[in-house]
Write a protein that holds these residues in place. Sequence first.
Motif, PDB file in Angstrom:
ATOM      1  N   VAL A 236      23.062 100.518   6.209  1.00  0.00           N
ATOM      2  CA  VAL A 236      22.039 101.243   6.954  1.00  0.00           C
ATOM      3  C   VAL A 236      20.712 101.110   6.212  1.00  0.00           C
ATOM      4  CG1 VAL A 236      21.375 103.533   7.786  1.00  0.00           C
ATOM      5  CG2 VAL A 236      23.776 102.851   7.784  1.00  0.00           C
TER       6      VAL A 236
ATOM      7  N   MET B 111      39.208 100.148  14.165  1.00  0.00           N
ATOM      8  CA  MET B 111      37.884 100.736  13.955  1.00  0.00           C
ATOM      9  C   MET B 111      37.519 100.777  12.470  1.00  0.00           C
ATOM     10  SD  MET B 111      35.113 101.958  15.101  1.00  0.00           S
ATOM     11  CE  MET B 111      35.174 102.588  16.732  1.00  0.00           C
ATOM     12  N   GLU B 112      38.458 101.090  11.613  1.00  0.00           N
ATOM     13  CA  GLU B 112      38.183 101.155  10.171  1.00  0.00           C
ATOM     14  C   GLU B 112      37.712  99.793   9.655  1.00  0.00           C
ATOM     15  OE1 GLU B 112      38.272 103.852   8.207  1.00  0.00           O
ATOM     16  OE2 GLU B 112      38.777 105.071   9.956  1.00  0.00           O
ATOM     17  N   ARG B 113      38.390  98.739  10.051  1.00  0.00           N
ATOM     18  CA  ARG B 113      38.022  97.390   9.618  1.00  0.00           C
ATOM     19  C   ARG B 113      36.652  96.999  10.174  1.00  0.00           C
ATOM     20  NH1 ARG B 113      41.225  92.713  11.916  1.00  0.00           N
ATOM     21  NH2 ARG B 113      39.660  91.148  11.692  1.00  0.00           N
ATOM     22  N   TYR B 114      36.396  97.366  11.412  1.00  0.00           N
ATOM     23  CA  TYR B 114      35.111  97.066  12.037  1.00  0.00           C
ATOM     24  C   TYR B 114      33.966  97.762  11.300  1.00  0.00           C
ATOM     25  CZ  TYR B 114      31.376  97.140  15.505  1.00  0.00           C
ATOM     26  OH  TYR B 114      30.174  97.025  16.129  1.00  0.00           O
ATOM     27  N   MET B 115      34.164  99.021  10.948  1.00  0.00           N
ATOM     28  CA  MET B 115      33.109  99.779  10.276  1.00  0.00           C
ATOM     29  C   MET B 115      32.839  99.244   8.871  1.00  0.00           C
ATOM     30  SD  MET B 115      31.949 101.752  12.505  1.00  0.00           S
ATOM     31  CE  MET B 115      30.878 102.790  11.560  1.00  0.00           C
ATOM     32  N   LYS B 116      33.846  98.705   8.219  1.00  0.00           N
ATOM     33  CA  LYS B 116      33.649  98.144   6.885  1.00  0.00           C
ATOM     34  C   LYS B 116      32.819  96.869   6.933  1.00  0.00           C
ATOM     35  CE  LYS B 116      37.789 100.041   4.805  1.00  0.00           C
ATOM     36  NZ  LYS B 116      39.124  99.774   4.274  1.00  0.00           N
ATOM     37  N   LYS B 117      32.855  96.155   8.057  1.00  0.00           N
ATOM     38  CA  LYS B 117      32.101  94.913   8.195  1.00  0.00           C
ATOM     39  C   LYS B 117      30.641  95.148   8.574  1.00  0.00           C
ATOM     40  CE  LYS B 117      35.803  91.812   9.598  1.00  0.00           C
ATOM     41  NZ  LYS B 117      36.256  90.918  10.658  1.00  0.00           N
ATOM     42  N   GLN B 118      30.305  96.363   8.967  1.00  0.00           N
ATOM     43  CA  GLN B 118      28.938  96.652   9.399  1.00  0.00           C
ATOM     44  C   GLN B 118      27.962  96.499   8.239  1.00  0.00           C
ATOM     45  OE1 GLN B 118      27.731  97.388  12.514  1.00  0.00           O
ATOM     46  NE2 GLN B 118      29.758  96.713  13.084  1.00  0.00           N
ATOM     47  N   ARG B 119      26.763  96.063   8.573  1.00  0.00           N
ATOM     48  CA  ARG B 119      25.727  95.934   7.556  1.00  0.00           C
ATOM     49  C   ARG B 119      25.300  97.318   7.075  1.00  0.00           C
ATOM     50  NH1 ARG B 119      21.673  91.645   7.763  1.00  0.00           N
ATOM     51  NH2 ARG B 119      22.933  89.804   7.820  1.00  0.00           N
TER      52      ARG B 119
END
Length: 69
Positions: free
Chosen positions: A53, A43-51
């Motif tokens: 806001v 989840m941490e890695r996924y959230m870092k890849k998010q564009r």
Amino acid sequence: MDGGKCIFMLRGVRPFLSDKYDLTRHPNYRYTADADPKNVFDMERYMKKQRAVVKPTDTFDVYEIDATT
């Protein structure tokens, strides 16, 4: 009860005895974390890849489209 059996309960149907499904025989089992630890969702890695806001100061062009023909 046999270890290969389970009591299956579905809403609207009386409970019944069923064979357990062997997940290791599923065609996509190799993509699970049980098959290979590298497939664990991080989840941490996924959230870092998010564009980023949208910020309140960002500007946008708004177009009105009339769909009646």
